[in-house]
Design a protein around this motif. Structure first.
Motif, PDB file in Angstrom:
ATOM      1  N   HIS A   6      69.051  48.973 -29.089  1.00 26.57           N
ATOM      2  CA  HIS A   6      69.836  48.205 -30.048  1.00 26.57           C
ATOM      3  C   HIS A   6      70.984  49.071 -30.531  1.00 26.57           C
ATOM      4  O   HIS A   6      70.963  50.299 -30.401  1.00 26.57           O
ATOM      5  CB  HIS A   6      68.977  47.760 -31.245  1.00 26.57           C
ATOM      6  CG  HIS A   6      68.394  48.910 -32.023  1.00 26.57           C
ATOM      7  ND1 HIS A   6      67.268  49.598 -31.589  1.00 26.57           N
ATOM      8  CD2 HIS A   6      68.794  49.514 -33.191  1.00 26.57           C
ATOM      9  CE1 HIS A   6      66.983  50.575 -32.458  1.00 26.57           C
ATOM     10  NE2 HIS A   6      67.899  50.544 -33.427  1.00 26.57           N
ATOM     11  N   TYR A   7      71.933  48.390 -31.123  1.00 26.52           N
ATOM     12  CA  TYR A   7      73.150  49.090 -31.540  1.00 26.52           C
ATOM     13  C   TYR A   7      72.943  49.724 -32.903  1.00 26.52           C
ATOM     14  O   TYR A   7      72.461  49.075 -33.847  1.00 26.52           O
ATOM     15  CB  TYR A   7      74.328  48.119 -31.591  1.00 26.52           C
ATOM     16  CG  TYR A   7      75.605  48.736 -32.119  1.00 26.52           C
ATOM     17  CD1 TYR A   7      76.334  49.627 -31.334  1.00 26.52           C
ATOM     18  CD2 TYR A   7      76.060  48.445 -33.400  1.00 26.52           C
ATOM     19  CE1 TYR A   7      77.491  50.207 -31.813  1.00 26.52           C
ATOM     20  CE2 TYR A   7      77.222  49.019 -33.886  1.00 26.52           C
ATOM     21  CZ  TYR A   7      77.936  49.905 -33.079  1.00 26.52           C
ATOM     22  OH  TYR A   7      79.075  50.475 -33.564  1.00 26.52           O
ATOM     23  N   GLU A   8      73.278  50.978 -32.999  1.00 26.03           N
ATOM     24  CA  GLU A   8      73.238  51.693 -34.264  1.00 26.03           C
ATOM     25  C   GLU A   8      74.646  52.164 -34.588  1.00 26.03           C
ATOM     26  O   GLU A   8      75.207  52.981 -33.852  1.00 26.03           O
ATOM     27  CB  GLU A   8      72.306  52.902 -34.168  1.00 26.03           C
ATOM     28  CG  GLU A   8      70.850  52.523 -33.922  1.00 26.03           C
ATOM     29  CD  GLU A   8      69.951  53.742 -33.846  1.00 26.03           C
ATOM     30  OE1 GLU A   8      70.501  54.871 -33.988  1.00 26.03           O
ATOM     31  OE2 GLU A   8      68.742  53.587 -33.675  1.00 26.03           O
ATOM     32  N   PRO A   9      75.200  51.623 -35.672  1.00 24.70           N
ATOM     33  CA  PRO A   9      76.571  52.030 -35.996  1.00 24.70           C
ATOM     34  C   PRO A   9      76.610  53.509 -36.362  1.00 24.70           C
ATOM     35  O   PRO A   9      75.692  54.034 -36.989  1.00 24.70           O
ATOM     36  CB  PRO A   9      76.952  51.136 -37.175  1.00 24.70           C
ATOM     37  CG  PRO A   9      75.637  50.730 -37.774  1.00 24.70           C
ATOM     38  CD  PRO A   9      74.673  50.649 -36.646  1.00 24.70           C
ATOM     39  N   PRO A  10      77.604  54.159 -36.002  1.00 24.32           N
ATOM     40  CA  PRO A  10      77.695  55.592 -36.320  1.00 24.32           C
ATOM     41  C   PRO A  10      77.915  55.831 -37.802  1.00 24.32           C
ATOM     42  O   PRO A  10      78.505  55.011 -38.511  1.00 24.32           O
ATOM     43  CB  PRO A  10      78.906  56.039 -35.492  1.00 24.32           C
ATOM     44  CG  PRO A  10      79.728  54.802 -35.310  1.00 24.32           C
ATOM     45  CD  PRO A  10      78.741  53.670 -35.221  1.00 24.32           C
ATOM     46  N   VAL A  11      77.373  56.940 -38.303  1.00 20.84           N
ATOM     47  CA  VAL A  11      77.540  57.317 -39.711  1.00 20.84           C
ATOM     48  C   VAL A  11      78.954  57.850 -39.913  1.00 20.84           C
ATOM     49  O   VAL A  11      79.399  58.742 -39.166  1.00 20.84           O
ATOM     50  CB  VAL A  11      76.498  58.377 -40.108  1.00 20.84           C
ATOM     51  CG1 VAL A  11      76.676  58.787 -41.577  1.00 20.84           C
ATOM     52  CG2 VAL A  11      75.094  57.839 -39.886  1.00 20.84           C
ATOM     53  N   ALA A  12      79.604  57.259 -40.901  1.00 15.95           N
ATOM     54  CA  ALA A  12      80.974  57.681 -41.159  1.00 15.95           C
ATOM     55  C   ALA A  12      80.993  59.104 -41.696  1.00 15.95           C
ATOM     56  O   ALA A  12      80.114  59.497 -42.475  1.00 15.95           O
ATOM     57  CB  ALA A  12      81.641  56.733 -42.150  1.00 15.95           C
TER      58      ALA A  12
END
Length: 337
Positions: free
Chosen positions: A288-294
């Motif tokens: 699944h897609y995990e958005p990157p930590v800004a």
């Protein structure tokens, strides 16, 4: 009046079939009849009709080929390949030397061409001109521009001992590769203009133009070779003086088979590596897609905290104002017990 042979002649297609059924070349038939190879080629293609004494000799030869008792011997692929190699390789090495000016490159090009022919032998054996197929492959390999980057080809090649041979070889190597190839095929090998154009993948007018310019360039450097007949003779002499030899047919076949096995195994290993890498990627890839930590950023515009201490008159007035305007209850203060 044109004389006709006493014996009836078969069709042009049958003439060639009879010659090939006895494993005879056009040169061998031409020597028995007393004409040139180009004449036999024209008779087999129907471009001209045999006549006169030569026509009678040709008719008798074909009659003898057709009446020979017993079917022709069936040769194995190894035997047919070895026969083609023994017939074509020695002359082809000398021709390739005229094309490149390098002896070792000429031998290597011819052996590589025959190795490729052995790998594709069913296709080459059914070709109309197996020798021409091998010759075109050898010329393509020999004229590859990548050879100039090989360390073994950087030192200069020893020149022929005869000054006339050196002058002719120098004139040939000064020509562009396409012009040099056209000149050797036409004036050296003896192909006609349409065959030369087909082998060099050019139109007949383009091949004729290349041949004309090549002859003019050679004649400018070696004036005594302005006559095409003299040029043809000198090309044959130069090629004959170089004692070049190729490997034995079994060696060429064995090397070709080994190279074929090597590349087959390399292709299999490469395919297995691609499959393994793809499988590893599928097993380790996230589902699944995990958005990157800004990344952290500094916040600007926040007032600095006030220092502790007694309130100033302005701060006291502001506090009193807030207390008066507040709608809710007063702030509860803890009572001492």
């Amino acid at each position: 009046m044109t004389e006709t042979p006493a014996s009836p002649l078969p069709s042009p297609k049958e003439r060639r079939r009879l010659r090939e059924s006895r494993s005879l070349t056009q040169t061998q038939v031409a020597a028995q009849v007393g004409v040139g190879r180009a004449t036999i080629r024209a008779w087999e293609r129907g471009r001209s009709t045999p006549s006169g004494r030569e026509g009678e000799a040709y008719a008798r030869l074909l009659s003898g080929l057709g009446s020979t008792s017993g079917p022709p011997a069936v040769l194995t692929p190894d035997q047919t390949f070895d026969a083609l190699y023994a017939f074509c390789a020695p002359a082809l090495v000398r021709q390739t030397y005229l094309l490149t000016g390098r002896r070792e490159l000429a031998r290597e090009a011819v052996e590589r061409a025959f190795q490729l022919a052995w790998q594709r032998w069913p296709e080459v054996a059914r070709d109309r001109d197996p020798g021409g197929w091998v010759r075109a492959t050898a010329y393509e390999w020999a004229l590859s521009p990548w050879h100039r980057f090989r360390p073994s080809h950087r030192p200069p090649e020893p020149l022929p001992a005869d000054p006339a041979d050196r002058a002719l070889l120098h004139a040939l190597l000064e020509l562009p590769p396409s012009y040099r190839r056209t000149l050797i095929l036409y004036d050296g090998v003896g192909l006609d203009l349409p065959e030369t154009a087909a082998e060099t993948e050019a139109s007949t007018p383009a091949a004729a133009g290349r041949l004309t310019h090549a002859r003019e360039a050679v004649a400018a450097l070696v004036p005594e070779l302005a006559d095409p007949a003299a040029l043809h003779q000198r090309l044959l002499e130069l090629a004959t003086r170089e004692h070049l030899s190729a490997a034995k047919p079994p060696t060429v076949r064995t090397c070709g088979e080994r190279r074929n096995v090597f590349w087959t195994r390399a292709a299999i290993a490469f395919t297995i590596a691609i499959i393994g890498a793809t499988s590893l990627t599928l097993r380790t890839a996230p589902t699944h897609y995990e958005p990157p930590v800004a990344p952290a950023q500094a916040v600007h515009g926040v007032p600095s905290p006030a220092a502790l201490g007694p309130l100033s008159q302005t701060e006291q007035a502001l506090r009193a104002k807030l207390h008066r305007e507040a709608d809710g209850p007063e702030r509860l203060a803890p009572a001492a017990r």
